[in-house]
Write a protein that holds these residues in place. Structure first.
Motif, PDB file in Angstrom:
ATOM      1  N   PHE A 128       0.834  -1.202   0.000  1.00 51.44           N
ATOM      2  CA  PHE A 128       0.000   0.000   0.000  1.00 51.44           C
ATOM      3  C   PHE A 128       0.869   1.253   0.000  1.00 51.44           C
ATOM      4  O   PHE A 128       0.603   2.213  -0.708  1.00 51.44           O
ATOM      5  N   LYS A 129       1.940   1.218   0.824  1.00 49.54           N
ATOM      6  CA  LYS A 129       2.820   2.388   0.902  1.00 49.54           C
ATOM      7  C   LYS A 129       3.509   2.637  -0.433  1.00 49.54           C
ATOM      8  O   LYS A 129       3.697   3.755  -0.850  1.00 49.54           O
ATOM      9  N   TYR A 137       2.590   1.519  -3.681  1.00 54.04           N
ATOM     10  CA  TYR A 137       1.804   1.761  -4.875  1.00 54.04           C
ATOM     11  C   TYR A 137       0.679   2.776  -4.702  1.00 54.04           C
ATOM     12  O   TYR A 137       0.138   3.282  -5.662  1.00 54.04           O
ATOM     13  N   GLY A 138       0.281   3.045  -3.457  1.00 53.48           N
ATOM     14  CA  GLY A 138      -0.815   3.983  -3.250  1.00 53.48           C
ATOM     15  C   GLY A 138      -2.160   3.484  -3.742  1.00 53.48           C
ATOM     16  O   GLY A 138      -3.017   4.268  -4.111  1.00 53.48           O
ATOM     17  N   PHE A 139      -2.381   2.163  -3.781  1.00 51.91           N
ATOM     18  CA  PHE A 139      -3.671   1.620  -4.203  1.00 51.91           C
ATOM     19  C   PHE A 139      -4.732   1.772  -3.121  1.00 51.91           C
ATOM     20  O   PHE A 139      -4.416   1.949  -1.945  1.00 51.91           O
ATOM     21  N   LEU A 140      -6.002   1.668  -3.528  1.00 56.52           N
ATOM     22  CA  LEU A 140      -7.108   1.681  -2.572  1.00 56.52           C
ATOM     23  C   LEU A 140      -7.385   0.286  -2.041  1.00 56.52           C
ATOM     24  O   LEU A 140      -7.972   0.114  -0.981  1.00 56.52           O
ATOM     25  N   PHE A 168      -8.035  -0.358   1.938  1.00 58.57           N
ATOM     26  CA  PHE A 168      -7.048   0.549   2.486  1.00 58.57           C
ATOM     27  C   PHE A 168      -7.272   0.856   3.972  1.00 58.57           C
ATOM     28  O   PHE A 168      -6.332   1.093   4.698  1.00 58.57           O
TER      29      PHE A 168
END
Lengths: 446, 446
Positions: B219-220, B222-225, B242
């Protein structure tokens, strides 16, 4: 990216098989492409970056670290530069500007259209680490008399450039925030339904000048994907998206770690910082701690006679001071962390104090009993065992109270509680535990 | 919730004005309603909880801490219980089950429909802190031959119960993950476009048995939801959203803080833990540290003659040991944090070693020079100043190398690097710095 995939790409690069390289690269996520480009030889970076399609290139660019951005910006033609920069989200763009040297900033800003330049200048006025400085100005706002169908049409028109289509904000004629609506609600309703009947009026929002740490707390508490940011007249001016919030959480937490280990927080990743930069961040704190340790030293000098009068007394000194420091840092860590995630509030100080008092009594008495018998078993005298154990109880009591309360006091004085961890607490606890030891030694042993 | 709003609600509760209370409560976000109910008198909680509409009630319920959940479940009728529990997302439900005593679990599971019970049992088999245990089984999967219009229709039908309508996953006939698509892409395309032409094939996914910390890293990065979770046959079985990732980040980072301050990580918030629970988490570590400090003590006993032979030598002991500890914990903190956010990889060990070596030379020499002149200015002899300063250089060198490398070694041995911070590093550094001091004292001063 797997090692074999990276090597395959590197082979293509070596063979100058540009068409295939481009095709293969595009199979990856932008974050991975950026990682790959950062790892290849510096001379080739621009060449590889140039083979990417325009829209992908700007996304990849946003993932680069600041050294890489600077390196590329220096090499790019003006046209390339304008293209990349036009495609960046405003918040990413402003982040970049803040890290670049003045001559590059001038070059970057020269060809930007006036409207965007206005927004950027406004951004640059927000204080660092404020909601205003991390928000994006690209969001979807709709009016409450629109229907679901009109909203979908509106999204289709403007939504492609918006980082946040998942939450829609409803504003009135003067752009004041009135409510919000998730895209999920829109999707499950008929095209004819009016937005006003669907929207939630209890909007959780932040002010442009709010600290970014408070924004992170809102995300942790509510689990939203985005939080709207308003100015002092409650006009919607931007949105903080969850990926920015994750960055803030990471940053703030790292800052706490660094402060608590007595370092000046750094904005650069460890492996990218030079030895001198790292040394600078650590040196000042070590000097401060060394100086405060001289207080302990001078107390020892003063009472050297007492401490060396009975054989064995000196040997327990590091253990007593060490246990005090450990007990204190347990308490301060818990409280600092609690304050930072919002589990402990300023008004909880008496609860923290009572809890630490209770814990220190349990731990202190337990540890002292254990210690008493340990000393006797290993052939120490009862008197020494008693002296050391009594000192331990009081040391732990003081260490835990000081450790629990100092961070709260710091927060109350608007300082970062994390600063209180190592330096001050250690000094206070070291000094006090030494004095207590001297007192008990002279009362019991001499 | 503002203080005056809370008081207004409390007044309504006191007046038993249920209709108005309900109306006012519903103006707030579910997280705030939960917070309010947790703060009122225990006897009234169920009564207030009962005035909430069913769908809001289950959302509010998910926000309660485990004590409150248990309290309410004990008081509820079976019908109420089934209603609340049916409306919970599966991952929230499983979280709850893991915290409840067996008799309540039985009661909760009794009335659950068999299909849901199957899914739940499967969940309970995933190891704690694995991707499987934090994922949700409610997601939207579509087929690649569907059109945008069919997809929208599909979302309208199933999407209301899904926690994650923002990313759609494309699976083949055997449920294998083939690609993904954001709802944004769907919204900006015509109804007739086929999904296959829009979907992204480079899916970033996790395996059910992956550690939750690795998911947080994805998550950190790629910034995906949301990140899809697949089983060993690459069949899509769930999605980590997220908000769960944020919880994991908070948890993992708190765990690191606690381990580094030498405490057993706790799952309960500080203010909700009893004094005995807190004491238990801290006691064992303090005992271990106390025992390791006896190594230092026994070295001092052994060389007491040397250390007390020259007046003033003993007084520098706490400063030398303290500086070593501080220098070491600076290095270990940076490396532990770097490993945990993914900035430092296992293969970087030689870069870390070289960097720490460089930093310790700069810092060590600087600090020693400063210290040399400080001692002389304050009337110490040149010989003592030389002895202390030489000891400092070597102490810092050792402290920073040990502090930088031990966390990496721990990670390599599949231990949590954070454990390496306080206990082991302090012991090693304390012992070695003391031995170095004794050597220099006997070489230079005696």
């Amino acid at each position: 990216m797997e090692k074999e995939n990276r090597e395959f790409l590197l082979d293509l690069l070596k063979e100058k098989n540009v068409r295939k390289l481009r095709e293969e690269l595009l199979k990856y996520n932008e974050a991975d492409i950026a990682e790959f480009i950062e790892e290849i030889d510096e001379v080739q970076t621009l060449a590889v970056f140039r083979i990417l399609p325009k829209d992908i290139a700007s996304e990849v660019f946003a993932y680069f670290d600041s050294d890489m951005k600077l390196h590329l910006l220096n090499l790019m033609t003006n046209t390339e530069l304008t293209e990349i920069v036009d495609d960046l989200y405003i918040d990413d763009f402003v982040d970049m500007l803040e890290e670049l040297p003045a001559n590059i900033v001038k070059r970057v800003m020269k060809d930007i259209n006036p409207e965007k330049r206005n927004i950027i200048n406004q951004y640059l006025q927000y204080p660092e680490e404020s909601a205003g400085s991390i928000m994006t100005a690209e969001f979807i706002d709709i009016k409450k008399n629109m229907t679901v169908g009109q909203t979908l049409e509106h999204i289709r028109k403007v939504g492609m450039k918006s980082e946040t289509v998942y939450t829609l904000y409803i504003t009135d004629a003067s752009r004041k925030l009135e409510g919000y609506l998730s895209i999920r609600t829109i999707l499950k309703n008929d095209e004819s339904v009016v937005v006003e009947t669907l929207m939630e009026e209890d909007v959780i929002y932040a002010n442009t000048f709010d600290d970014q740490e408070d924004i992170a707390k809102l995300f942790k508490k509510y689990g939203f994907l985005a939080i709207p940011v308003v100015d002092n007249e409650k006009r919607l001016v931007g949105v903080v998206t969850f990926d920015d919030a994750v960055d803030v959480m990471k940053e703030e937490s790292t800052e706490d770690f660094e402060l608590m280990a007595a370092m000046t927080p750094s904005e650069k990743p460890y492996l990218k910082s030079s030895v001198l930069e790292i040394a600078k961040n650590r040196f000042v704190w070590l000097i401060i701690l060394l100086l405060t340790a001289t207080i302990t030293g001078s107390i020892i000098s003063k009472y050297e006679e007492i401490l060396t009068a009975v054989t064995g007394v000196i040997a327990f000194l590091p253990m007593i001071i060490g246990t005090g420091g450990n007990a204190g840092s347990q308490s301060s860590t818990i409280v600092i962390r609690g304050l930072s995630v919002g589990e402990i509030e300023l008004c909880d100080y008496h609860r923290v104090f009572l809890k630490e008092l209770g814990v220190s009594l349990v731990v202190g008495v337990g540890l002292s009993l254990f210690n008493y018998f340990r000393i006797i078993v290993f052939g120490g005298s009862k008197e020494i065992a008693l002296t050391v154990s009594l000192t331990l109880v009081f040391t732990i009591l003081i260490a835990k109270s000081v450790g629990g309360l100092l961070p709260i006091i710091a927060q109350k004085l608007n300082m970062d509680p994390a600063v209180m961890a190592a330096p001050l607490i250690t000094t206070i606890v070291d000094t006090l535990s030494l004095i207590i030891y001297v007192i008990f030694v002279s009362l019991i042993l001499i």
